[in-house]
Design an enzyme around this catalytic site. Structure first.
Site, mmCIF file in Angstrom:
data_model
loop_
_atom_site.group_PDB
_atom_site.id
_atom_site.type_symbol
_atom_site.label_atom_id
_atom_site.label_comp_id
_atom_site.label_asym_id
_atom_site.label_seq_id
_atom_site.Cartn_x
_atom_site.Cartn_y
_atom_site.Cartn_z
ATOM 1 N N ARG A 138 0.572 -12.094 4.623
ATOM 2 C CA ARG A 138 1.588 -12.319 4.476
ATOM 3 C C ARG A 138 2.586 -11.547 6.087
ATOM 4 O O ARG A 138 4.020 -12.451 5.774
ATOM 5 C CB ARG A 138 1.721 -11.976 3.613
ATOM 6 C CG ARG A 138 0.899 -11.894 2.377
ATOM 7 C CD ARG A 138 1.584 -10.953 1.359
ATOM 8 N NE ARG A 138 3.024 -11.481 0.977
ATOM 9 C CZ ARG A 138 4.395 -11.117 -0.444
ATOM 10 N NH1 ARG A 138 2.859 -10.396 -1.178
ATOM 11 N NH2 ARG A 138 4.922 -11.482 -0.525
ATOM 12 N N LYS A 184 3.666 5.777 4.177
ATOM 13 C CA LYS A 184 2.708 4.930 4.082
ATOM 14 C C LYS A 184 2.631 4.433 5.552
ATOM 15 O O LYS A 184 1.807 4.053 6.173
ATOM 16 C CB LYS A 184 4.112 3.483 3.988
ATOM 17 C CG LYS A 184 4.188 4.076 1.964
ATOM 18 C CD LYS A 184 5.208 3.106 1.758
ATOM 19 C CE LYS A 184 5.240 3.397 0.219
ATOM 20 N NZ LYS A 184 6.135 2.788 -0.178
ATOM 21 N N ARG A 192 21.009 15.448 -7.528
ATOM 22 C CA ARG A 192 21.928 14.332 -6.933
ATOM 23 C C ARG A 192 21.577 13.811 -8.749
ATOM 24 O O ARG A 192 21.120 13.704 -9.473
ATOM 25 C CB ARG A 192 20.596 13.438 -6.239
ATOM 26 C CG ARG A 192 20.755 13.982 -4.833
ATOM 27 C CD ARG A 192 19.588 12.854 -3.863
ATOM 28 N NE ARG A 192 19.537 13.496 -2.636
ATOM 29 C CZ ARG A 192 18.715 12.763 -1.572
ATOM 30 N NH1 ARG A 192 18.197 11.718 -1.906
ATOM 31 N NH2 ARG A 192 19.316 13.294 -0.073
ATOM 32 N N ARG A 196 12.001 -5.326 -8.935
ATOM 33 C CA ARG A 196 10.994 -4.417 -8.824
ATOM 34 C C ARG A 196 10.667 -4.545 -10.905
ATOM 35 O O ARG A 196 11.634 -5.483 -11.174
ATOM 36 C CB ARG A 196 10.075 -3.557 -8.312
ATOM 37 C CG ARG A 196 9.791 -4.234 -6.991
ATOM 38 C CD ARG A 196 9.148 -3.059 -5.976
ATOM 39 N NE ARG A 196 10.711 -2.250 -6.228
ATOM 40 C CZ ARG A 196 10.950 -0.431 -5.065
ATOM 41 N NH1 ARG A 196 9.222 -1.330 -4.589
ATOM 42 N NH2 ARG A 196 11.315 -0.293 -4.589
ATOM 43 N N PRO A 235 0.791 -1.365 -0.158
ATOM 44 C CA PRO A 235 -0.020 -0.161 0.022
ATOM 45 C C PRO A 235 0.413 1.138 0.097
ATOM 46 O O PRO A 235 1.897 1.538 0.913
ATOM 47 C CB PRO A 235 -0.900 -0.049 0.920
ATOM 48 C CG PRO A 235 -0.524 -1.901 1.714
ATOM 49 C CD PRO A 235 0.320 -2.295 1.196
ATOM 50 N N GLU A 236 0.354 2.226 -0.591
ATOM 51 C CA GLU A 236 1.199 3.289 -0.762
ATOM 52 C C GLU A 236 0.362 4.686 0.091
ATOM 53 O O GLU A 236 -0.654 4.369 0.765
ATOM 54 C CB GLU A 236 1.795 3.579 -2.343
ATOM 55 C CG GLU A 236 2.314 2.876 -2.679
ATOM 56 C CD GLU A 236 2.928 2.396 -4.532
ATOM 57 O OE1 GLU A 236 2.832 3.985 -4.794
ATOM 58 O OE2 GLU A 236 2.688 1.906 -5.494
#
Length: 330
Positions: free
Chosen positions: A145, A82, A193, A303, A2-3
């Site tokens: 989980r 989050k 950056r 990912r 979840p974000e």
């Protein structure tokens, strides 16, 4: 995982029922959901994800959590990125201000239920609450989980502006929906950056609440390749990126977040439907909604990244800033 939109949907759904409610009883069914909880005796050295508690330590943590949460009054739920927490009052065992800190991990759910409702699956911690207006309710923390957790944590003054934050969330930057978020600082750091812009969006010490899904969506809307370095992003493009990120979050919130399976639901057990509005994430091989070029899916830190190789050409810094095509392999 979840974000920001998914956690905000849960927070806003809990607020009416939890704010001002008193915790009548607590039942820890699975101590593994207390991996981030520290007993009053102090850090036992057994906390953290992936740690297996001994039977004695599990029993001690469960008893400590149940004792300290029972009888407290809950304040309005708050969120940073989050992380979500509920400030509490009335805990006789604790002098410092505390909050009930919730991290949903990969599959955590906080569900509101009537007392006599059927059991939810994978319930790890259950609380019974009494609200002056809404009466008696049940709050189930379910987590298939077991990457998520509940914990009591000390509240400390934020070091980046007003407000209090749990100690365990103190390193997390503000998110772009926070009124105190510093746009100028974010843009300045981003453009100083050399890391890829997607990696920077996922840096929770720079900007919080952004995960893989919403990073891909914001970059698609801003026409930025995920591997474009921060120093190659011009000032106007950086401002645009922040604006489209907020727009993506706003749309996701209006559509209840993103659900790909039954693991993410709101407090009533209902799935969000922002997945139907995705332009890039999870659409590898499908035509780009903007130009028709197949969306490319490439590995990204365990990912995947999803982007349009035509609309999102990689920017490089050379003599000034010049725009080059991505290589055939992205």
């Amino acid at each position: 995982m979840p974000e920001l939109p998914e956690v905000e949907v849960v927070r806003s759904g809990l607020a009416p029922a939890l704010t001002g409610a008193r915790v009548v009883a607590v039942d820890v069914r699975d101590p593994r959901a207390l991996k981030r909880h520290l007993p009053t005796s102090g850090d036992d050295g057994l906390g953290g994800h992936g740690v297996t508690l001994s039977a004695a330590a599990a029993a001690a943590r469960s008893a400590d959590f149940e004792r300290r949460v029972t009888g407290v009054t809950l304040d309005a739920p708050q969120r940073r990125g989050k992380f979500m927490w509920i400030p509490i009052s009335g805990s006789a065992a604790d002098a410092a201000p505390l909050a009930l800190l919730a991290h949903l991990g990969m599959s955590g759910q906080v569900l509101l239920r009537a007392h006599d409702a059927a059991d939810d699956r994978h319930v790890r911690i259950r609380m019974w609450i009494e609200h002056p207006e809404h009466g008696e309710l049940r709050v189930d923390f379910a987590d298939q989980r077991l990457f998520g957790s509940l914990a009591l944590d000390a509240l400390r003054p934020a070091d980046d502006g007003p407000g209090m934050v749990p100690a365990q969330a103190g390193h997390i930057a503000r998110d772009p929906l926070d009124p105190a978020f510093d746009d100028g600082r974010f843009i300045a750091v981003l453009r100083n950056r050399s890391s890829g812009v997607k990696k920077l969006l996922l840096d929770q010490t720079l900007i919080s609440g952004v995960g893989n899904i919403y990073a891909d969506e914001a970059l698609w809307r801003a026409r930025l390749h995920p591997d474009t370095s921060g120093i190659a992003v011009g000032p106007r493009k950086a401002v645009e990126l922040l604006a489209v990120l907020r727009a993506v979050f706003a749309q996701a919130l209006s559509e209840g977040g993103t659900s790909f399976d039954e693991q993410y639901v709101n407090v009533n057990g209902q799935a969000g439907y922002f997945a139907h509005s995705l332009n890039a994430y999870g659409r590898g091989g499908a035509p780009c909604p903007r130009c028709g070029t197949p969306i490319r899916r490439v590995p990204f830190g365990g990912r995947s990244s999803h982007f349009c190789p035509k609309c999102q050409r990689r920017r490089y810094v050379g003599s000034g800033e010049r725009l080059l095509h991505s290589s055939p392999k992205g």
